[in-house]
Write an enzyme that holds these catalytic residues in place. Structure first.
Site, PDB file in Angstrom:
ATOM      1  N   ARG A 132       0.823  -1.206   0.000  1.00 20.05           N
ATOM      2  CA  ARG A 132       0.000   0.000   0.000  1.00 20.05           C
ATOM      3  C   ARG A 132       0.864   1.267   0.000  1.00 20.05           C
ATOM      4  O   ARG A 132       0.355   2.377   0.150  1.00 20.05           O
ATOM      5  CB  ARG A 132      -0.941  -0.013   1.212  1.00 20.05           C
ATOM      6  CG  ARG A 132      -1.826  -1.271   1.226  1.00 20.05           C
ATOM      7  CD  ARG A 132      -2.960  -1.150   2.186  1.00 20.05           C
ATOM      8  NE  ARG A 132      -3.915  -0.151   1.744  1.00 20.05           N
ATOM      9  CZ  ARG A 132      -4.755   0.486   2.561  1.00 20.05           C
ATOM     10  NH1 ARG A 132      -4.742   0.218   3.842  1.00 20.05           N
ATOM     11  NH2 ARG A 132      -5.593   1.391   2.098  1.00 20.05           N
ATOM     12  N   LYS A 156      15.810  -6.773   0.563  1.00 22.80           N
ATOM     13  CA  LYS A 156      16.384  -5.829   1.531  1.00 22.80           C
ATOM     14  C   LYS A 156      17.863  -6.130   1.821  1.00 22.80           C
ATOM     15  O   LYS A 156      18.683  -5.229   1.910  1.00 22.80           O
ATOM     16  CB  LYS A 156      15.585  -5.838   2.837  1.00 22.80           C
ATOM     17  CG  LYS A 156      14.186  -5.231   2.696  1.00 22.80           C
ATOM     18  CD  LYS A 156      13.451  -5.201   4.032  1.00 22.80           C
ATOM     19  CE  LYS A 156      12.023  -4.725   3.864  1.00 22.80           C
ATOM     20  NZ  LYS A 156      11.300  -4.612   5.131  1.00 22.80           N
ATOM     21  N   GLY A 191       9.986 -14.609  15.369  1.00 26.95           N
ATOM     22  CA  GLY A 191      10.591 -14.529  14.039  1.00 26.95           C
ATOM     23  C   GLY A 191      12.045 -14.106  14.141  1.00 26.95           C
ATOM     24  O   GLY A 191      12.460 -13.504  15.152  1.00 26.95           O
ATOM     25  N   GLY A 240      14.370 -10.387   8.523  1.00 31.74           N
ATOM     26  CA  GLY A 240      14.763  -8.987   8.375  1.00 31.74           C
ATOM     27  C   GLY A 240      14.016  -8.041   9.296  1.00 31.74           C
ATOM     28  O   GLY A 240      14.620  -7.138   9.887  1.00 31.74           O
ATOM     29  N   THR A 289      13.916 -21.600  13.536  1.00 32.60           N
ATOM     30  CA  THR A 289      15.287 -21.920  13.125  1.00 32.60           C
ATOM     31  C   THR A 289      16.234 -21.192  14.087  1.00 32.60           C
ATOM     32  O   THR A 289      16.657 -20.066  13.823  1.00 32.60           O
ATOM     33  CB  THR A 289      15.546 -21.456  11.667  1.00 32.60           C
ATOM     34  OG1 THR A 289      14.456 -21.884  10.842  1.00 32.60           O
ATOM     35  CG2 THR A 289      16.847 -22.024  11.110  1.00 32.60           C
ATOM     36  N   TYR A 340       0.010  -6.327   8.434  1.00 33.45           N
ATOM     37  CA  TYR A 340      -1.170  -5.456   8.408  1.00 33.45           C
ATOM     38  C   TYR A 340      -2.168  -5.967   7.393  1.00 33.45           C
ATOM     39  O   TYR A 340      -1.795  -6.519   6.367  1.00 33.45           O
ATOM     40  CB  TYR A 340      -0.794  -3.996   8.116  1.00 33.45           C
ATOM     41  CG  TYR A 340      -0.108  -3.756   6.791  1.00 33.45           C
ATOM     42  CD1 TYR A 340       1.280  -3.805   6.693  1.00 33.45           C
ATOM     43  CD2 TYR A 340      -0.831  -3.483   5.633  1.00 33.45           C
ATOM     44  CE1 TYR A 340       1.930  -3.590   5.485  1.00 33.45           C
ATOM     45  CE2 TYR A 340      -0.188  -3.265   4.420  1.00 33.45           C
ATOM     46  CZ  TYR A 340       1.181  -3.323   4.353  1.00 33.45           C
ATOM     47  OH  TYR A 340       1.822  -3.109   3.156  1.00 33.45           O
TER      48      TYR A 340
HETATM   49  P1  NAP Z   1      11.541 -12.826   6.627  1.00 34.58           P
HETATM   50  O1  NAP Z   1      12.869 -12.149   6.548  1.00 34.58           O
HETATM   51  O2  NAP Z   1      11.158 -13.809   5.574  1.00 34.58           O
HETATM   52  O3  NAP Z   1      11.464 -13.539   8.081  1.00 34.58           O
HETATM   53  C1  NAP Z   1      10.305 -14.214   8.506  1.00 34.58           C
HETATM   54  C2  NAP Z   1      10.598 -14.941   9.821  1.00 34.58           C
HETATM   55  O4  NAP Z   1       9.385 -15.571  10.213  1.00 34.58           O
HETATM   56  C3  NAP Z   1      11.648 -16.044   9.715  1.00 34.58           C
HETATM   57  O5  NAP Z   1      12.399 -16.101  10.899  1.00 34.58           O
HETATM   58  C4  NAP Z   1      10.806 -17.306   9.544  1.00 34.58           C
HETATM   59  O6  NAP Z   1      11.394 -18.478  10.067  1.00 34.58           O
HETATM   60  C5  NAP Z   1       9.617 -16.971  10.409  1.00 34.58           C
HETATM   61  N1  NAP Z   1       8.432 -17.713   9.990  1.00 34.58           N
HETATM   62  C6  NAP Z   1       7.848 -17.705   8.771  1.00 34.58           C
HETATM   63  N2  NAP Z   1       6.757 -18.494   8.780  1.00 34.58           N
HETATM   64  C7  NAP Z   1       6.680 -19.029  10.025  1.00 34.58           C
HETATM   65  C8  NAP Z   1       5.792 -19.937  10.646  1.00 34.58           C
HETATM   66  N3  NAP Z   1       4.743 -20.458   9.994  1.00 34.58           N
HETATM   67  N4  NAP Z   1       6.012 -20.275  11.952  1.00 34.58           N
HETATM   68  C9  NAP Z   1       7.054 -19.752  12.627  1.00 34.58           C
HETATM   69  N5  NAP Z   1       7.954 -18.880  12.082  1.00 34.58           N
HETATM   70  C10 NAP Z   1       7.755 -18.531  10.802  1.00 34.58           C
HETATM   71  O7  NAP Z   1      10.347 -11.748   6.636  1.00 34.58           O
HETATM   72  P2  NAP Z   1      10.405 -10.251   7.227  1.00 34.58           P
HETATM   73  O8  NAP Z   1      10.947  -9.308   6.227  1.00 34.58           O
HETATM   74  O9  NAP Z   1      11.036 -10.298   8.574  1.00 34.58           O
HETATM   75  O10 NAP Z   1       8.829  -9.929   7.350  1.00 34.58           O
HETATM   76  C11 NAP Z   1       7.992 -10.578   8.284  1.00 34.58           C
HETATM   77  C12 NAP Z   1       6.595  -9.992   8.218  1.00 34.58           C
HETATM   78  O11 NAP Z   1       6.616  -8.632   8.628  1.00 34.58           O
HETATM   79  C13 NAP Z   1       6.009  -9.993   6.791  1.00 34.58           C
HETATM   80  O12 NAP Z   1       4.658 -10.375   6.859  1.00 34.58           O
HETATM   81  C14 NAP Z   1       6.124  -8.541   6.364  1.00 34.58           C
HETATM   82  O13 NAP Z   1       5.095  -8.182   5.440  1.00 34.58           O
HETATM   83  C15 NAP Z   1       5.937  -7.821   7.689  1.00 34.58           C
HETATM   84  N6  NAP Z   1       6.524  -6.481   7.672  1.00 34.58           N
HETATM   85  C16 NAP Z   1       5.686  -5.424   7.815  1.00 34.58           C
HETATM   86  C17 NAP Z   1       6.208  -4.141   7.810  1.00 34.58           C
HETATM   87  C18 NAP Z   1       5.271  -2.985   7.959  1.00 34.58           C
HETATM   88  O14 NAP Z   1       5.580  -1.892   7.466  1.00 34.58           O
HETATM   89  N7  NAP Z   1       4.153  -3.149   8.642  1.00 34.58           N
HETATM   90  C19 NAP Z   1       7.589  -3.929   7.662  1.00 34.58           C
HETATM   91  C20 NAP Z   1       8.418  -5.046   7.528  1.00 34.58           C
HETATM   92  C21 NAP Z   1       7.864  -6.321   7.536  1.00 34.58           C
HETATM   93  P3  NAP Z   1      12.635 -19.237   9.353  1.00 34.58           P
HETATM   94  O15 NAP Z   1      13.833 -18.434   9.687  1.00 34.58           O
HETATM   95  O16 NAP Z   1      12.624 -20.578   9.974  1.00 34.58           O
HETATM   96  O17 NAP Z   1      12.292 -19.249   7.880  1.00 34.58           O
END
Ligand code: NAP
Length: 276
Positions: free
Chosen positions: A21, A70, A130, A133, A156, A218
């Site tokens: 968005r 990123k 989590g 990133g 992990t 969100y």
């Molecule tokens: P990422 O780098 O892919 O990391 C995701 C983490 O979640 C990893 O540690 C992964 O585990 C874990 N995970 C994924 N599925 C899981 C499950 N079913 N059960 C347990 N752990 C699980 O993603 P990210 O960039 O950190 O983003 C995470 C979320 O935050 C996304 O939905 C993103 O859209 C949101 N976000 C929102 C904003 C915002 O502006 N509101 C900003 C940034 C991110 P593994 O290490 O084992 O794979």
């Protein structure tokens, strides 16, 4: 004013980007500020990333970076100290042809924490679910806000260990969300759980009575987890404020000055307190 020329155009680099968005509120802010640039989402295949970055460099473009680029952009950019610490760039611009990167997710997450914990974190135990990133950005935000008691739930654990070492934030690592939230007064979901469906990262029943909750995910009507936590009496907000504040901080990186936050909130169809 910022020290560099404003970007010629603004893009969101990611794959996929259709869900984002950012263009909605960035274009509203650009129009309000009277800037000619427009913000567009750019879905870039991994094999096209370098070619795209080179084209954006030639144009003097700027923008945001989302999943899965990123870390890749951080590796290619001249990073600020903060972006280097987080190891991820979500905001970029060019200075004399050099790709520069910042991480404004930290500012976004900090804004959300401050909104929910106006009295500060003090001795508060915080749980982060989590180890990706956005968890890195959450750990840095917590550390900057003085939190020294952080538990990370990671499926992990090795990834969480590497993360903690990279951002230089000591944490206790546990295998389950239930274990992490026990005694935590601030609980942050930094996994994508709940993004596509009503799954929850942890049951509201497992939370401490006085826990407050931040979901980085969100969705239009807040996530099922946030709605359910509120029903159980917890102050909770989804990632809307984080989205907006990281975008406002990015706007300030590109143009200097203050971003028109009220216009951005309005464009998202939210009021400034909507997350609470
Ligand atoms: P990422 O780098 O892919 O990391 C995701 C983490 O979640 C990893 O540690 C992964 O585990 C874990 N995970 C994924 N599925 C899981 C499950 N079913 N059960 C347990 N752990 C699980 O993603 P990210 O960039 O950190 O983003 C995470 C979320 O935050 C996304 O939905 C993103 O859209 C949101 N976000 C929102 C904003 C915002 O502006 N509101 C900003 C940034 C991110 P593994 O290490 O084992 O794979």
């Amino acid at each position: 004013m910022s020290a560099h020329a404003p970007p010629s155009r603004l893009v969101l680099l990611g794959h996929p980007v259709a869900h984002s968005r950012s263009a909605v509120f960035q274009n509203a802010a650009l129009e309000y500020a009277g800037f000619p640039q427009r913000y567009e989402s750019l879905d870039v295949l991994p094999s096209e990333l370098d070619r795209t970055l080179e084209a954006l460099r030639a144009e003097g473009a700027g923008g945001n970076v989302t999943i899965p680029y990123k870390e890749s952009v951080a590796a290619r950019a001249r990073c600020t100290t903060l972006a280097a610490r987080v190891g991820a760039v979500n905001t970029f611009w060019h200075e004399q042809g050099v790709l520069c990167g910042e991480n404004t997710d930290v500012a976004g997450i900090s804004a959300s924490i401050v909104a929910l914990c106006p009295g500060g974190l003090g001795e508060t135990r915080c749980a982060v679910m989590g180890a990706g990133g956005s968890a890195a950005a959450a750990l840095v935000a917590l550390h900057q806000l003085g939190c020294r008691d952080v538990v990370v739930a990671a499926r992990t654990p090795e990834r969480a260990r590497r993360l903690s070492a990279r951002v230089q934030v000591p944490v206790r690592i546990v295998a389950t969300a239930d274990e992490a939230v026990d005694q935590a007064r601030l609980v942050i979901n930094a996994t994508p759980i709940g993004m596509l469906d009503d799954a929850m990262p942890v049951s509201p029943i497992a939370l401490h009575t006085h826990a407050v909750v931040i979901d980085l995910v969100y969705r239009p009507e807040a996530t099922a987890w946030v709605r359910s936590c509120r029903t159980s009496g917890h102050a909770a907000e989804d990632g809307s404020r984080i989205l907006l504040e990281q975008g406002a901080a990015a706007f300030e990186c590109w143009f200097g000055g203050s971003a028109p936050r009220h216009v951005m909130w309005q464009a998202l169809g939210l009021s400034a307190g909507a997350g609470e």
